[in-house]
Write a protein that holds these residues in place. Sequence first.
Motif, PDB file in Angstrom:
ATOM      1  N   UNK A   1       5.939 -33.832   3.262  1.00 19.64           N
ATOM      2  CA  UNK A   1       6.773 -32.737   2.770  1.00 19.64           C
ATOM      3  C   UNK A   1       8.135 -32.802   3.430  1.00 19.64           C
ATOM      4  N   UNK A   2       9.105 -32.184   2.778  1.00 24.20           N
ATOM      5  CA  UNK A   2      10.441 -32.028   3.351  1.00 24.20           C
ATOM      6  C   UNK A   2      10.801 -30.551   3.289  1.00 24.20           C
ATOM      7  N   UNK A   3      11.893 -30.198   3.926  1.00 21.16           N
ATOM      8  CA  UNK A   3      12.341 -28.803   3.940  1.00 21.16           C
ATOM      9  C   UNK A   3      12.745 -28.294   2.568  1.00 21.16           C
ATOM     10  N   UNK A   4      12.930 -29.197   1.617  1.00 20.59           N
ATOM     11  CA  UNK A   4      13.252 -28.781   0.247  1.00 20.59           C
ATOM     12  C   UNK A   4      12.259 -27.760  -0.291  1.00 20.59           C
TER      13      UNK A   4
ATOM     14  N   UNK B   1      18.163 -19.985   8.581  1.00 20.32           N
ATOM     15  CA  UNK B   1      19.301 -20.829   8.231  1.00 20.32           C
ATOM     16  C   UNK B   1      18.876 -21.854   7.182  1.00 20.32           C
ATOM     17  N   UNK B   2      19.830 -22.349   6.389  1.00 20.11           N
ATOM     18  CA  UNK B   2      19.522 -23.446   5.470  1.00 20.11           C
ATOM     19  C   UNK B   2      19.205 -24.713   6.275  1.00 20.11           C
ATOM     20  N   UNK B   3      18.540 -25.687   5.646  1.00 18.61           N
ATOM     21  CA  UNK B   3      18.227 -26.939   6.347  1.00 18.61           C
ATOM     22  C   UNK B   3      19.491 -27.643   6.844  1.00 18.61           C
ATOM     23  N   UNK B   4      19.424 -28.132   8.069  1.00 18.00           N
ATOM     24  CA  UNK B   4      20.498 -28.915   8.673  1.00 18.00           C
ATOM     25  C   UNK B   4      19.880 -29.725   9.802  1.00 18.00           C
TER      26      UNK B   4
ATOM     27  N   UNK C   1      15.180 -26.017  10.072  1.00 19.71           N
ATOM     28  CA  UNK C   1      15.671 -24.673   9.762  1.00 19.71           C
ATOM     29  C   UNK C   1      15.318 -23.836  10.980  1.00 19.71           C
ATOM     30  N   UNK C   2      16.142 -22.837  11.284  1.00 18.20           N
ATOM     31  CA  UNK C   2      15.782 -21.963  12.402  1.00 18.20           C
ATOM     32  C   UNK C   2      15.790 -20.514  11.937  1.00 18.20           C
ATOM     33  N   UNK C   3      15.068 -19.707  12.689  1.00 18.28           N
ATOM     34  CA  UNK C   3      14.894 -18.304  12.333  1.00 18.28           C
ATOM     35  C   UNK C   3      14.945 -17.446  13.589  1.00 18.28           C
ATOM     36  N   UNK C   4      15.586 -16.298  13.449  1.00 18.28           N
ATOM     37  CA  UNK C   4      15.521 -15.244  14.462  1.00 18.28           C
ATOM     38  C   UNK C   4      14.810 -14.064  13.813  1.00 18.28           C
ATOM     39  N   UNK C   5      13.832 -13.508  14.515  1.00 21.08           N
ATOM     40  CA  UNK C   5      13.025 -12.387  14.032  1.00 21.08           C
ATOM     41  C   UNK C   5      13.127 -11.261  15.038  1.00 21.08           C
ATOM     42  N   UNK C   6      13.124 -10.018  14.544  1.00 14.55           N
ATOM     43  CA  UNK C   6      12.975  -8.888  15.468  1.00 14.55           C
ATOM     44  C   UNK C   6      12.215  -7.755  14.796  1.00 14.55           C
TER      45      UNK C   6
ATOM     46  N   UNK D   1      11.343 -22.378  14.388  1.00  7.70           N
ATOM     47  CA  UNK D   1      11.920 -23.544  13.742  1.00  7.70           C
ATOM     48  C   UNK D   1      10.929 -24.103  12.742  1.00  7.70           C
ATOM     49  N   UNK D   2      11.463 -24.607  11.645  1.00  5.92           N
ATOM     50  CA  UNK D   2      10.728 -25.428  10.692  1.00  5.92           C
ATOM     51  C   UNK D   2      11.355 -26.795  10.792  1.00  5.92           C
ATOM     52  N   UNK D   3      10.568 -27.809  11.130  1.00  5.17           N
ATOM     53  CA  UNK D   3      11.132 -29.135  11.369  1.00  5.17           C
ATOM     54  C   UNK D   3      10.399 -30.201  10.576  1.00  5.17           C
ATOM     55  N   UNK D   4      11.174 -31.189  10.119  1.00  5.66           N
ATOM     56  CA  UNK D   4      10.606 -32.380   9.505  1.00  5.66           C
ATOM     57  C   UNK D   4      10.244 -33.350  10.622  1.00  5.66           C
ATOM     58  N   UNK D   5       8.963 -33.685  10.715  1.00  3.17           N
ATOM     59  CA  UNK D   5       8.477 -34.624  11.729  1.00  3.17           C
ATOM     60  C   UNK D   5       7.392 -35.489  11.116  1.00  3.17           C
ATOM     61  N   UNK D   6       7.498 -36.799  11.293  1.00  3.45           N
ATOM     62  CA  UNK D   6       6.482 -37.732  10.804  1.00  3.45           C
ATOM     63  C   UNK D   6       6.171 -37.543   9.318  1.00  3.45           C
ATOM     64  N   UNK D   7       7.213 -37.328   8.509  1.00  6.73           N
ATOM     65  CA  UNK D   7       7.128 -37.181   7.049  1.00  6.73           C
ATOM     66  C   UNK D   7       6.393 -35.919   6.604  1.00  6.73           C
ATOM     67  N   UNK D   8       6.258 -34.940   7.508  1.00 11.32           N
ATOM     68  CA  UNK D   8       5.655 -33.660   7.147  1.00 11.32           C
ATOM     69  C   UNK D   8       6.457 -32.554   7.831  1.00 11.32           C
TER      70      UNK D   8
END
Length: 167
Positions: free
Chosen positions: A30-33, A56-59, A63-68, A82-89
């Motif tokens: 999967x990708x951040x798409x 934030x949009x993918x960069x 992607x990163x997120x702040x929650x409160x 964070x949502x990260x692309x690692x090892x094709x997932x």
Amino acid sequence: MAAFFSLTLVSQEKFENTLTYNDEAGSPEATLECLDFVAGHWQGKAFGGIVEEVWTPPLGGSMMCAFKLVVDSQVQFYELCTLSEENKTLILRLKHFRGDLKGWEEKDETVDFRLVKVEPGKVYFDGFTFEKVSHDEINLYVVLEEKGEKEEMRFNYHRFKGGTSLY
């Protein structure tokens, strides 16, 4: 778009909207798409207060997120995600912080959610699901555990477009 795999490889426990990671099946490619619908400023109600997330949009492959959470005009806690692309997932990581920014987890520890399944408008991590309802509404489903009891909780968010709080 990410590859799909059979539901027979995934344990659903007793919950309707979250899945459990299966070591034998692993994570699909999967990708951040597949999560671009999450980017934005969101507000909802939970835990007796207002919850807010900014994604934030993918960069740079993430992607990163702040929650409160704010209850009675007081911040109860924050999360950095964070949502990260690692090892094709994908992998979702988060850390919790009290209102004074003192961390809950140890310095080098994160709470990690491995990718389980991707379908149009719905992305399943281990015990954590993102669902697109519309351009201006998303649901996040999270399995929370308290005193040995697990519960699936829905966070319903609406896109915040500026001004005062939606709630």
